[in-house]
Design a protein around this motif. Structure first.
Motif, PDB file in Angstrom:
ATOM      1  N   ILE A  71      14.455  -3.755  -0.656  1.00  0.00           N
ATOM      2  CA  ILE A  71      13.791  -3.669   0.643  1.00  0.00           C
ATOM      3  C   ILE A  71      14.584  -4.527   1.628  1.00  0.00           C
ATOM      4  CG2 ILE A  71      11.662  -4.055   1.920  1.00  0.00           C
ATOM      5  CD1 ILE A  71      10.143  -3.752  -0.715  1.00  0.00           C
ATOM      6  N   LEU A  72      15.325  -3.856   2.491  1.00  0.00           N
ATOM      7  CA  LEU A  72      16.189  -4.527   3.466  1.00  0.00           C
ATOM      8  C   LEU A  72      15.363  -4.893   4.694  1.00  0.00           C
ATOM      9  CD1 LEU A  72      19.298  -5.139   3.814  1.00  0.00           C
ATOM     10  CD2 LEU A  72      19.414  -3.000   5.099  1.00  0.00           C
ATOM     11  N   ASN A 124       8.437  -4.214  -8.533  1.00  0.00           N
ATOM     12  CA  ASN A 124       9.805  -4.180  -9.065  1.00  0.00           C
ATOM     13  C   ASN A 124      10.787  -4.066  -7.898  1.00  0.00           C
ATOM     14  OD1 ASN A 124      11.911  -4.023 -11.017  1.00  0.00           O
ATOM     15  ND2 ASN A 124      11.924  -1.789 -10.819  1.00  0.00           N
ATOM     16  N   SER A 125      10.633  -4.968  -6.945  1.00  0.00           N
ATOM     17  CA  SER A 125      11.446  -4.912  -5.732  1.00  0.00           C
ATOM     18  C   SER A 125      12.207  -6.213  -5.515  1.00  0.00           C
ATOM     19  CB  SER A 125      10.561  -4.651  -4.495  1.00  0.00           C
ATOM     20  OG  SER A 125       9.912  -3.412  -4.588  1.00  0.00           O
ATOM     21  N   VAL A 126      13.219  -6.125  -4.677  1.00  0.00           N
ATOM     22  CA  VAL A 126      13.977  -7.290  -4.222  1.00  0.00           C
ATOM     23  C   VAL A 126      14.044  -7.220  -2.702  1.00  0.00           C
ATOM     24  CG1 VAL A 126      16.171  -8.517  -4.285  1.00  0.00           C
ATOM     25  CG2 VAL A 126      15.371  -7.323  -6.316  1.00  0.00           C
ATOM     26  N   THR A 152       0.799  -1.226   0.000  1.00  0.00           N
ATOM     27  CA  THR A 152       0.000   0.000   0.000  1.00  0.00           C
ATOM     28  C   THR A 152       0.832   1.276   0.000  1.00  0.00           C
ATOM     29  OG1 THR A 152      -0.171  -0.081   2.425  1.00  0.00           O
ATOM     30  CG2 THR A 152      -1.937  -1.132   1.152  1.00  0.00           C
ATOM     31  N   GLU A 153       2.078   1.211   0.472  1.00  0.00           N
ATOM     32  CA  GLU A 153       2.840   2.435   0.671  1.00  0.00           C
ATOM     33  C   GLU A 153       4.110   2.560  -0.167  1.00  0.00           C
ATOM     34  OE1 GLU A 153       1.668   4.867   2.425  1.00  0.00           O
ATOM     35  OE2 GLU A 153      -0.057   3.758   3.205  1.00  0.00           O
ATOM     36  N   ILE A 154       4.581   1.473  -0.744  1.00  0.00           N
ATOM     37  CA  ILE A 154       5.813   1.545  -1.542  1.00  0.00           C
ATOM     38  C   ILE A 154       5.450   1.490  -3.014  1.00  0.00           C
ATOM     39  CG2 ILE A 154       7.986   0.394  -2.124  1.00  0.00           C
ATOM     40  CD1 ILE A 154       8.278  -0.442   0.744  1.00  0.00           C
TER      41      ILE A 154
END
Length: 338
Positions: free
Chosen positions: A224-225, A167-169, A160-162
């Protein structure tokens, strides 16, 4: 279900705000309780309402004054036991001494086990906690332990917020957190990566000057760590720089327990991260922290808040309600609706 009795929520001094939020979600006020110190440092507890034959839940987390908070919890449990409470559940969002869960070297203590023994001897019947540093801590108890996860809250926040989350890891800052990161990546349907460093490197104070190896591809993607806690901030600092050096478009940091005990908060403002997301298992003053860790805005642009705090009180309140009613808490491990 415990027929004829009700939920009684008590709190020590570690996180009154969270306890109040839990009580509000349950629609039940906090039991009036005074926890104070005598001049010689001894802790005294006074519970101003009967808990006889009631289902008692004591909210106490492990944060800065950890030893005092542990003693408060033990004395509260003992007081409720001698006051004839029917069942006593310790709600411990951040389990104290959780990093001392095994022998690292000869003659080192397993203090997490000692804490478990003391809680059980004090008279506790059940434990509710969140994101244990090591899952084996559940085995330190001979009483039921419900280890809830922040993962459903993180999944909902990411979706909802990113922006561009597909397209993330998901990145683990070390091999020890690989299972946590892969689980989150599977829930989101995205790729996973990890940063590898030797044990000798992890024991050094200045992690930023040591070469680290990224296993996976983050080039042009949102990295995203994910980690279970941030204390000194050194791991986050070194990992975020490594991700940027390897071409990550943006770096987000998500942490379950924001201890910040030894963190130089002003140094976080210089890190190449978009946002730092933590839960309130530990008391957080988001306004004050944002003033420190958010860099000055560019001319003509508004100041973006770099730190976000996710509230866990609805999750804990629901686990308490289900525990009291004898219902399964498996629902809390599934994906939450936006």
């Amino acid at each position: 279900m415990h027929n004829g009795n009700s939920i009684k929520v008590l709190s020590g001094n570690s996180h009154l705000e969270l306890a109040q939020g839990i009580a509000e979600h349950l629609g039940s006020p906090l039991v009036p309780c005074v926890v104070k110190k005598f001049s010689n440092g001894e802790i005294n507890v006074s519970i101003s309402e009967s808990v006889r034959d009631e289902d008692v839940f004591i909210v106490q987390t492990g944060c800065l004054e950890t030893n005092d908070h542990v003693m408060e919890l033990l004395i509260l449990i003992s007081a409720c036991r001698t006051a004839s409470a029917r069942r006593i559940t310790a709600v411990i969002p951040c389990y104290p001494y959780s990093r001392q869960d095994r022998k690292e070297q000869s003659r080192s203590p397993i203090t997490a086990k000692l804490i478990a023994n003391m809680i059980a001897v004090a008279g506790c019947d059940h434990i509710i906690t969140m994101d244990l540093h090591a899952s084996q801590i559940q085995g330190f108890f001979d009483i039921p332990v419900d280890n809830l996860y922040c993962e459903p809250l993180f999944v909902r926040y990411i979706k909802t917020e990113i922006e561009g989350w597909r397209n993330s890891v998901i990145v683990s800052p070390d091999a020890g957190g690989a299972r946590r990161a892969t689980s989150l990546a599977d829930k989101l349907g995205v790729d996973f990566a990890l940063i590898n460093r030797s044990r000798e490197v992890r024991s050094t104070e200045n992690l930023g000057d040591v070469a680290q190896f990224l296993v996976g591809d983050v080039k042009g993607k949102n990295a995203i760590l994910i980690d279970d806690m941030i204390d000194t901030g050194a791991t986050v600092a070194s990992a975020s720089k490594t991700l940027k050096e390897n071409g990550a478009a943006k770096v987000y940091v998500i942490v379950s327990h924001g201890l910040f005990a030894e963190t130089n908060l002003s140094s976080i403002a210089t890190l190449p991260i978009e946002r730092l997301i933590v839960t309130n298992t530990i008391p957080q003053n988001a306004g004050s922290l944002n003033q420190v860790i958010t860099p000055p805005p560019s001319p003509g642009k508004p100041r973006k808040q770099r730190m976000v705090v996710i509230d866990i009180s609805p999750t804990l309140a629901e686990s308490i309600r289900r525990t009291h009613n004898g219902e399964s808490i498996s629902f809390l491990f599934g994906e939450l609706q936006p």
